[in-house]
Design an enzyme around this catalytic site. Structure first.
Site, mmCIF file in Angstrom:
data_model
loop_
_atom_site.group_PDB
_atom_site.id
_atom_site.type_symbol
_atom_site.label_atom_id
_atom_site.label_comp_id
_atom_site.label_asym_id
_atom_site.label_seq_id
_atom_site.Cartn_x
_atom_site.Cartn_y
_atom_site.Cartn_z
ATOM 1 N N CYS A 42 -3.354 -0.010 14.471
ATOM 2 C CA CYS A 42 -2.386 -0.264 13.392
ATOM 3 C C CYS A 42 -2.298 0.984 12.507
ATOM 4 O O CYS A 42 -3.265 1.722 12.341
ATOM 5 C CB CYS A 42 -2.835 -1.469 12.565
ATOM 6 S SG CYS A 42 -1.661 -1.886 11.244
ATOM 7 N N ASP A 44 -2.194 1.029 9.421
ATOM 8 C CA ASP A 44 -2.892 0.767 8.163
ATOM 9 C C ASP A 44 -3.868 1.910 7.815
ATOM 10 O O ASP A 44 -4.695 2.288 8.650
ATOM 11 C CB ASP A 44 -3.660 -0.562 8.301
ATOM 12 C CG ASP A 44 -4.146 -1.092 6.961
ATOM 13 O OD1 ASP A 44 -4.884 -0.357 6.273
ATOM 14 O OD2 ASP A 44 -3.790 -2.228 6.617
ATOM 15 N N ARG A 46 -6.400 1.961 6.175
ATOM 16 C CA ARG A 46 -7.821 1.600 6.135
ATOM 17 C C ARG A 46 -8.461 1.529 7.520
ATOM 18 O O ARG A 46 -9.651 1.229 7.642
ATOM 19 C CB ARG A 46 -7.978 0.233 5.436
ATOM 20 C CG ARG A 46 -7.485 0.258 3.995
ATOM 21 C CD ARG A 46 -7.269 -1.141 3.468
ATOM 22 N NE ARG A 46 -6.200 -1.837 4.191
ATOM 23 C CZ ARG A 46 -5.824 -3.098 3.933
ATOM 24 N NH1 ARG A 46 -6.448 -3.789 2.995
ATOM 25 N NH2 ARG A 46 -4.839 -3.640 4.612
ATOM 26 N N HIS A 98 -6.681 -5.449 13.331
ATOM 27 C CA HIS A 98 -7.627 -5.709 12.238
ATOM 28 C C HIS A 98 -7.248 -6.977 11.498
ATOM 29 O O HIS A 98 -6.074 -7.337 11.425
ATOM 30 C CB HIS A 98 -7.668 -4.506 11.287
ATOM 31 C CG HIS A 98 -6.375 -4.258 10.565
ATOM 32 N ND1 HIS A 98 -6.168 -4.636 9.265
ATOM 33 C CD2 HIS A 98 -5.205 -3.715 10.986
ATOM 34 C CE1 HIS A 98 -4.927 -4.307 8.908
ATOM 35 N NE2 HIS A 98 -4.324 -3.748 9.933
ATOM 36 N N CYS A 101 -4.117 -8.011 8.590
ATOM 37 C CA CYS A 101 -3.060 -7.026 8.887
ATOM 38 C C CYS A 101 -1.754 -7.411 8.177
ATOM 39 O O CYS A 101 -1.266 -8.539 8.311
ATOM 40 C CB CYS A 101 -2.848 -6.974 10.405
ATOM 41 S SG CYS A 101 -1.578 -5.793 10.904
HETATM 42 CO CO CO Z 1 -2.303 -3.754 10.164
#
Ligand code: CO
Length: 209
Positions: A42, A44, A46, A98, A101
């Site tokens: 992803c 993301d 993080r 994750h 999400c």
């Molecule tokens: Co995500």
């Protein structure tokens, strides 16, 4: 707006530290790359691929998008996969999603978000495939986490269904596809144990003769 001096300074510090440990590191790397892994994760911020598995530049080939999707018509993702499998000859493809999400959360809502709805629709399809199990889960957070996991499993299947992976297997290339989920809350990865290593691991309708 400033020229992001702090980022450039941090880069200098990072490069110096690596050269300090191994003066030839970048020279060696500039000549070739031999990553053993392709990471499909992803976007993301993080969930940074290299850091969470402790790998250096050169050790993992990476493709990231919203909610770690492998869409059959996405030339970007397919091109990354083709290059990784056919040229770099990676031995493992890791689809890593994750919990919590944002893409999955958005797909669970029925709000209109514009262009991105076209992307989220693929996640809604995953919901539809597993509607019975998801509808039984009444807790919203748990339902979201379950969809995060089911989405990873579906994307592992999508990777396996490509001609790229099936041809690699047909040619006797060693290639395993894995599904992992990452917890932003404690930094720990979990193997969903859906690893596929050959065409017998995929459904018959998708299997090329
Ligand atoms: Co995500």
């Amino acid at each position: 707006m400033g020229p992001l001096k702090d980022l450039l300074a941090k880069n200098k510090e990072w490069a110096d530290k690596i050269k300090n440990d191994d003066p030839a590191f970048f020279t060696k790397l500039s000549k070739q790359q031999h990553p053993e892994y392709l990471w499909i994760g992803c976007s993301d911020s993080r969930v940074p691929a290299n850091q969470i598995v402790g790998l250096l530049p050169g050790e993992i080939f990476v493709h990231r998008n919203i909610a770690n999707m492998v869409v059959h018509t996405d030339l970007n993702c397919l091109s990354v996969m083709q290059f990784a499998v056919e040229v770099l000859k990676v031995r493992h493809i890791i689809v890593c999603g994750h919990y919590g999400c944002g893409g999955i959360k958005a797909a669970l809502e029925r709000k209109e978000n514009g262009l991105i709805d076209n992307w989220l629709r693929h996640i809604k399809d995953v919901y539809r495939f597993h509607q019975a199990a998801l509808d039984t889960e009444k807790d919203r957070l748990k339902r979201c986490d379950l969809l995060c996991e089911l989405n990873i499993i579906e994307q592992v299947a999508n990777v396996c269904h490509t001609t790229i992976v099936q041809n690699a297997w047909k040619n006797g290339q060693s290639l395993a596809i894995h599904g992992w989920v990452y917890s932003i809350e404690d930094g720990v990865l979990k193997d969903l144990e859906v690893t596929a290593t050959g065409s017998s691991d995929i459904s018959k309708i998708h299997r090329f003769k």
